[in-house]
Design an enzyme around this catalytic site. Structure first.
Site, PDB file in Angstrom:
ATOM      1  N   SER A   1     -40.188   8.771 -45.063  1.00  0.00           N
ATOM      2  CA  SER A   1     -40.372   7.328 -44.921  1.00  0.00           C
ATOM      3  C   SER A   1     -41.367   6.939 -43.838  1.00  0.00           C
ATOM      4  O   SER A   1     -41.687   5.761 -43.696  1.00  0.00           O
ATOM      5  CB  SER A   1     -39.022   6.651 -44.705  1.00  0.00           C
ATOM      6  OG  SER A   1     -38.578   6.868 -43.392  1.00  0.00           O
TER       7      SER A   1
ATOM      8  N   LYS B   1     -32.935   0.171 -39.840  1.00  0.00           N
ATOM      9  CA  LYS B   1     -34.272   0.283 -39.273  1.00  0.00           C
ATOM     10  C   LYS B   1     -34.734  -1.045 -38.680  1.00  0.00           C
ATOM     11  O   LYS B   1     -35.328  -1.098 -37.605  1.00  0.00           O
ATOM     12  CB  LYS B   1     -35.250   0.735 -40.365  1.00  0.00           C
ATOM     13  CG  LYS B   1     -35.102   2.218 -40.730  1.00  0.00           C
ATOM     14  CD  LYS B   1     -35.961   2.576 -41.938  1.00  0.00           C
ATOM     15  CE  LYS B   1     -35.977   4.087 -42.176  1.00  0.00           C
ATOM     16  NZ  LYS B   1     -36.722   4.429 -43.403  1.00  0.00           N
TER      17      LYS B   1
END
Ligand code: CA
Ligand code: CA
Ligand code: CA
Ligand code: CA
Ligand code: CA
Ligand code: CA
Ligand code: CA
Ligand code: CA
Ligand code: CA
Ligand code: CA
Ligand code: CA
Ligand code: CA
Lengths: 222, 222, 222, 222, 222, 222
Positions: free
Chosen positions: E96, E139
C-alpha cells in the site's frame, strides 16, 4: 500463417522421455530451444535437483563433442539454451531422462529434427555412456499406451526385459543402447556433419585478429 | 563411427575412487571434462558440501602446480571444468575422493589417460599431501569385488592393513602413498612435461602486447 | 622429482592454529594458496560462518598493510586466494584462528615461509590487534602433545596462564602478543621488505598509460 | 617497527558504539577499513540483518554527502570498504549503531581520526537525522564503566535522561544531537574540507576524455 | 554549517506513507537517495518481500515514464537508488505504500521536493493506476494524530469514507486519486518538464559516436 | 495532462488472465513493461515458482519467434522486461497464465495493443502450444461476472464445456485454441509485420563492423 515452427520443424528439440512415478509410468515431453545469447542455460518445468544436474551433464557432454556435431565449441557462448518439461505444475526428478536431454540439445544445436515415434530412457555419463535406470516395466507400458513405436533403453537394463508381458514386447521395438552415439543415429532424422576443430589454431587466429593481423589470421586458421 | 571419445581416450579424466557407505564399500566412477570456457567449475552427481569442497581443494592444488604439468596457469581462465560422479540419483559425500579428484583433473588438463585397473582413496591437502581416510577395509573389499588390481591408499592408513583378511591382501596390490606426486606417477600412463613459468615476465609481456609493443613482448617473454 | 612444493617451501602458507572443542584441544593446520586470478577468496574445510568471517577480516587487514609487506595493493585483483583447513569432514568454527589466518595469508603473499615449530591462537581485529580467546588450557595441552615448541597467545590471555599445570608451562615457550606485527616477526623466517605506495600517484600513472602517454606514465610513477 | 597503523592513526575508522543486550549495556568497537577495490562493502562480526542494513544506510548517506567531505562520489567505485565489529563470536544486531557507522565510514574516507574518549548511540536516517534508540540507561552505565568521557545521544532520547542515577549524569558529558553534522563536528579531530562537485560537468569531461579530446576535457571540468 | 541537505531540500525524496498494523495505523517515513552508480536499487528498513516488490514496480513504472519527467531513460544505468523506511528495527510489509514509493523516486530523480504536509496511501500498478488498500480508517486516524493536512487515497477506497468519524473527515483534506499523474501534481512543489525521447534515434547516435563519426552523431540525435 | 500512457495505449502489455483458487475463479490482470536495459526479466506480484517458470517459458518462446514479430533477437539484450500481476499482496501460482504471459510480452515488444474485452487461460509449451488447464468452470464464471466478452481456452479443454451452465455458454464467446499463433491473431488489435533474420549474416556484419570494415558490413547485412 502460424507463429512458431511448422509441424515438421516442430520436432527440432522435442524428445519423448519416459517417467516412472508412484502411480505408474508416463510420457515426458522434453522441449529445448536455442536462442541468441550469452551461453546461459535455463531449465523450467518444476524440475528437481537431480534432473537439473542431468541436464548439466547432458549439456557438458554435448559441448565436449560439438565438433563431431558440426558446431564450433565457441558458438556456445553466443547462444542461450532453454530446456522445458511440461506440464509446469507437475514435479519431476531423477537422472533417467539423460539420453533424452542429450538428444534434445543436439537437435536444437544442429537443427536436425528428432524422429517422432521414438521414446527413450537412460541416464547419461559425462562420456556419453548409457547407464541403467529403474521402473523399466512401467515406462514401457506407458510408451505402449502412448502410441510410441520404438523405445531405446540402456543395454544394462536388457536383463529386465524378461519380466515384461508379451504384449509389451510385441507391441514395441525395444532397442538396447550402450552409448549416445547409437541414440543419435537412431533418433535424429539425419546424421550431423563433423567439422575440424583445433583449439590452439583457433586461439592463435583469434589473437592475430585482435592484433589487426588479418592476413595471418586467415593463414593460421584456414 | 562413434560420437564421444574412443575407448582408450575414454580413460582421460576417468578415475576410480572408493566409497564407504552404511551398507559397505563401493566403487565410485569420477568423470572430468575440460571445455572451452571462462574458468568455471561445475560439479554434479548429488554431491554433498564436503565432497564439493574436496573438488575445490583438488582444483586449487592442481592450479598451483600447473607449470609442472605443462599447463600455463593463465589457461585456466579459458576453460570450464565439469566433474561428475554417476549415478546421479545416489547422494555422495566426504573428502576421501580427494586424490582421485586431483588425478581426474590432471588427466583432463594434460590429456594424459589414467590407467584403467587402478583405484585410489585418500583426502588431499592444499599442498598435495595424502591424508588418512575411514572404512579402508570395506573399500578394499569393494575394489577386489570390482576387479581392481592396484589400490593407492594414504601412508597413514598403512597401519589399518593388519586387520584385513588375507584374500584381500593377496588379491590386490596395495600401495601406500604420501603425496600426489606419487599418485600421478602410478596412475597416469605417462609423465607430464613441465614448462617454465615466470609470473612477472608473463605479465610484462601481456602489458607490452596491450601497448602494441610486439617486438618487446617477444623479447620479454621469449 | 616431486610434484608440489619442496619440503622447505612447503612451509609457505602453512600455519599451525589451536582449536578448542567439546572433547578438548587440537592442532589446526591452516593452508593458504595464492593463484593467478581475479581477486577471489575461496575457503574450504567445513568452516562455520564465524571462522569464514575471521578469514575475511584477516584478508582485509593484510590488504590494508600490503605496502609494508612489499606487495602492491593492486596485485590483489590479479590473484585468487584459497584458505583450506583439513581435515575436510570435521566442522570448525570460531574467530580464534585469526592471527594464524593473517600469518598464513602474509606468507603466501610474500613467499616467506612460516617457522615450523610455532603455533598460535588469537582473534584478530581489523587493525591487527590480538584479541583474547577461550580454552587456553586445552589448546596449550594440545600444542604440547603435538610437539609444538613455541605458542603465541593474546596478551589479554596472559592472566589465564596461572591455572596451567607446570609441565605445560615448562614444556612450551609461551609468548603473549598484542599485535600482528609481533606475530609476523616471530613466525616468519625473515622480515618482508616494505615498498613505497602512493595511491594517487599510481592512479595518475595508470591514467597516463591508458591515454598512451607512456613518457608521463614513467615520470609520474617512477 | 610495527606493522599496521601507528597509535594515533589507529583511531582512523575506529568508533565506540554502545550495545544493549539482555544482560545489560556494553561497549561496541566499530572498525572500518578502506581498500583499493571496486566499490564493494564487506561487513563482518556476526551482524544481524538490521545492523547490516544500518551499515547500508550509513554508507549511502555518506556517499550522498561525499563532496562536503572532500571526496569525489566517483571515488567510491575505486575503493572497497570493510566494516567489522569484534568480537567475532558474539551476535550483534539493531539499528542503534547508525551514527557510529557513519562516523567510522567518514573517518576512513577522509583519513581524519576519531576522538578516542567519545562514544555514541543513535539510529541514522538516510538524511543523516539522529533517531531515538532503546536501552539508554544501560548504555550510559556501560559507557561510564568503560571509561568513556563524552557520549552523543539522539535529541529525542533527552527525555529519558530524567531516570538516570546522578553518578551517571555527573560522570559523563552527555550531548544530545539531531543530525550527523553535529556528530562529525564533535567526533572528528578536524573538519573535512568540502570540494565542488557538479555531476553533469564531470560526466561531460569524462566523455571528452573518452573521445580523446583532452583539451576540452580540461576546459569543461576545470 | 550543516552536513546533508538544507531544510527545504531535505524534502527531496522524503514522502509520508501510512501503515496499518495489528495495533492501529501509523505514519511511515519513506526516504530515497540517488547516487552516482550503476543502476542498482537498494532497499532497507526490514522490509517484507511484498513491500520490496512494490518498490520494484514503482521503480519500473517511473523508468517507463522518465522522458515525461525530464529524465533520459539511459541515465538510470549511471545512478544507484536507495529507498529506506525507518525505523530500521520495525518490520514493514504490504503493497500500500506504492504511490508513496513512486513519489519518492520521482522526487529524487527530478530533484523536485515533495510537499511536507501531505500523506498518501495506495498500491500502484505497473501503469501507474492507484489501487485500493485496507485499513483506511486506521491510517486516516494516524494521519490526523500526526499533523498531516492532506491525504491522497485511491478512488476505489472512496466508498470506505462513509464509516469514518466526522472529526477525521473535518480534520483532513482527503483527495481520492485514480492515477500517479494526479498524485505527482498534488505532491510535488512544481511539475517536471518533459523531454523528447526517441529510442531508435538515441541508439543510432550512440553507434555513430562509437564509430568515431561525431558529425553524424550530432546530426542524428540533435 | 496525464503521466503514463493514454487510455488506448494503456492496453499495450495488459492482458486479462483467469485464476482458480480455493474460493472460486477470479480475473488476473497481467501487466508487462519494456524498458531500455540489459536483457533482464523482473517479475513481481507474489508469484509462486511455477508461475515464474511459466513467464520464463513464455519469454523464451517469444524470443524464439521474434523475427516473425518484427523484432530482431539481438534487441532483447538492450531491453529489460518487467511482468507484474496485481494485487501485490495476494499469492498467485500455477502455469495456466502462460498464453496470457506470451500475449502480454508480445504486446510490449511490438507495441501492438491487446483487445480489452478478451480473457484467456492456458499453459504454453516452449513451442507455443496451448496446453490444458484446471478449474475451467470457475474461471469462465469469473469471466462472466467480470464483464469479459470473449475467452480463449485450450482446445484440449473443449470437452469440459459440456458441464457448464447455459448462461455461461450463452454469455461468453468461448474460443478453443491450439497454438499461440491463434491467440495473437485474436487478441492483438493488428498483426505484427515479420522481418528477415539470418543469424550468420548478422554475425558476419557485426564482425566486419568491429574490424572497421564498414563497406563490407553494409554489403554483408544489407
Ligand atoms: Ca498432468
Ligand atoms: Ca590440440
Ligand atoms: Ca546405483
Ligand atoms: Ca617470480
Ligand atoms: Ca580428524
Ligand atoms: Ca595519498
Ligand atoms: Ca566478548
Ligand atoms: Ca547538477
Ligand atoms: Ca518505532
Ligand atoms: Ca520509437
Ligand atoms: Ca485482492
Ligand atoms: Ca541460418
Amino acid at each position: 500463417y502460424r507463429y512458431g515452427l511448422a509441424e515438421d520443424e516442430h520436432q527440432i528439440g522435442v524428445v519423448t522421455g519416459l517417467a516412472y512415478t508412484s502411480v505408474g509410468g508416463d510420457l515426458l515431453q522434453i522441449e529445448a530451444l536455442r536462442l541468441p545469447g550469452k551461453g546461459r542455460m535455463k531449465t523450467t518445468g518444476k524440475l528437481g535437483d537431480v534432473m537439473k544436474e542431468s541436464i548439466d551433464a547432458a549439456s557438458s557432454y554435448v559441448r565436449s563433442i560439438s565438433p563431431q556435431l558440426g558446431v564450433k565449441p565457441t558458438k556456445f557462448e553466443k547462444w542461450d539454451m532453454h530446456v522445458h518439461v511440461p506440464d509446469g505444475a507437475t514435479p519431476k526428478d531423477g537422472p533417467s531422462a539423460g539420453l533424452a536431454m542429450v538428444t534434445s540439445i543436439v537437435s536444437v544445436l544442429t537443427g536436425i529434427p528428432v524422429r517422432k515415434d521414438i521414446a527413450m530412457t537412460g541416464e547419461v555419463s559425462l562420456r556419453g555412456n548409457a547407464m541403467p535406470i529403474g521402473g523399466l516395466k512401467e515406462k514401457l507400458l506407458a510408451a505402449l499406451r502412448g502410441g510410441v513405436k520404438t523405445v531405446l533403453i540402456p543395454k544394462e537394463n536388457e536383463k529386465d526385459l524378461a519380466e515384461l508381458p508379451d504384449n509389451v514386447k510385441n507391441g514395441l521395438e525395444i532397442i538396447p543402447v550402450e552409448h549416445v552415439s547409437e541414440v543419435l543415429k537412431l533418433a535424429l532424422i539425419r546424421e550431423p556433419v563433423p567439422i575440424d576443430w583445433d583449439e590452439d589454431a583457433e586461439e592463435a587466429a583469434a589473437q592475430a585478429l585482435a592484433k589487426g593481423d588479418s592476413a595471418n589470421a586467415a593463414a593460421v586458421a584456414h
